[in-house]
Design a protein around this motif. Structure first.
Motif: not given
Length: 349
Positions: A63-64, A266, A264, A224, A43, A172, A61
């Motif tokens: 994937r963010t 964003d 991901f 990631d 994580t 996520v 974190r």
């Protein structure tokens, strides 16, 4: 409060026993990064800045873009049991932290406890000193002090620090892979060497465009889609870049592929496509794609059982769908910064 000199013969002052202040800091940063990742496996990741502009670590974190800049102030000695540290300068990022670890000789390992203090609270707790601050405290919390509530146990960094950060545990935002009647098996479009070359080249352009105003940071091990993490030291915003260095085939086609389980969405995440000839020369046009646009302009694909987003387009003449994303290569650094941090780095290319 003036910092007192050690009166105990067993204490090791900075620079003694073969470790300079800079070396002690590097040792502490490495151990803190490792402890953070081990406390939150799967994580959390930690990025290191390519150039020190005031922050030492960026826990994030996975994937963010929930990344938090950290300044580390380590000490290898105590004064009559008291930890004392001077912070000569500080970027007052409201999302940042000061970590204050004790790393004593002879093994130079982290003490089991440290302070993890949000920067706004640190400014209130510490004593102003010139352009910086002085901090003192006891690792065993022997006296009632406001700073005691920020003492955390190193083996419990996830529960006692990371998970208390606002928003850290939020879900996520990962897009689903689009359905496809024929899931295409595709090759990897470029070698790892080309990929690293593209990362280093773009990092140099971002540093040139941002100079002392933007931190460019990178995970030591990619976990990631983020290749470069960006931190604007004026707005304190965080951005990210996923870089794909793609070779141009004999038909003038550029392919790129993004793994679905590391991607991901964003608003501050960009995907940068760097077309590259087989001899390593970059094309004169790059492509900067907002992460949210990637699923719509790609198709489902599988690479050795690994699902992802596959895209391809003709470079000359340029495919119509790629015109909105085209950027002259010589303007790429400033263009990326302007798109991630609007209004600060000139008009996007």
């Amino acid at each position: 409060m003036a910092l007192r000199q050690s009166s105990e013969p067993d204490d090791t002052a900075p620079g003694a026993a073969g470790l300079s202040d800079a070396q002690l800091g590097a040792v502490a940063e490495d151990q803190l990064a490792t402890a953070t990742v081990l406390s939150a496996p799967g994580t959390a990741t930690v990025a290191f800045p390519l150039l020190d502009l005031g922050f030492d670590l960026y826990p994030r974190r996975i994937r963010t873009l929930r990344a938090h800049p950290v300044q580390v102030k380590a000490r290898s000695f105590l004064i009559d049991g008291e930890f004392q540290a001077s912070v000569p300068s500080l970027h007052q990022d409201p999302n940042g932290y000061i970590l204050l670890p004790y790393v004593p000789p002879p093994d130079w390992s982290l003490h089991p406890r440290l302070w993890a203090i949000p920067i706004p609270e640190f400014v209130e707790l510490a004593q102003p000193h010139g352009s910086g601050y002085l901090f003192s405290g006891y690792l065993d919390g022997r006296f009632a002090r406001a700073s005691n509530k920020f003492l955390v146990d190193v083996p419990r960094l996830r529960r006692q620090w990371l998970e208390r950060i606002p928003g850290w545990k939020d879900a996520v935002r990962a897009p689903r892979l689009g359905s496809s009647s024929e899931t295409e098996e595709v090759p990897r479009p470029a070698s790892r060497a080309f990929g690293k070359y593209g990362e280093l080249w773009l990092a140099s352009q971002l540093m040139r465009a941002g100079l002392q105003d933007v931190v460019v940071a990178q995970d030591r091990l990619r976990v990631d889609c983020i290749d470069l993490l960006l931190h604007d030291l004026h707005s304190y915003a965080i951005g990210g870049v996923a870089i794909h260095t793609s070779t141009v085939n004999a038909r003038g086609i550029v392919q790129f592929r993004i793994r679905q389980n590391t991607f991901f969405i964003d608003p501050q995440l960009l995907v940068v496509i760097l077309p590259c000839r087989s001899d390593g020369e970059l094309h004169d046009t790059a492509f900067v794609i907002p992460a949210a646009d990637v699923p719509a302009m790609s198709t489902a694909s599988v690479d050795r059982g690994d699902p992802g987003y596959q895209g391809s387009f003709r470079l000359e003449p340029l495919a119509e769908k790629m015109h909105p994303f085209a950027v002259p290569m010589e303007k790429l650094g400033a263009s990326v910064l302007e798109r991630v941090f609007p209004g600060r780095y000139g008009l996007a290319g």
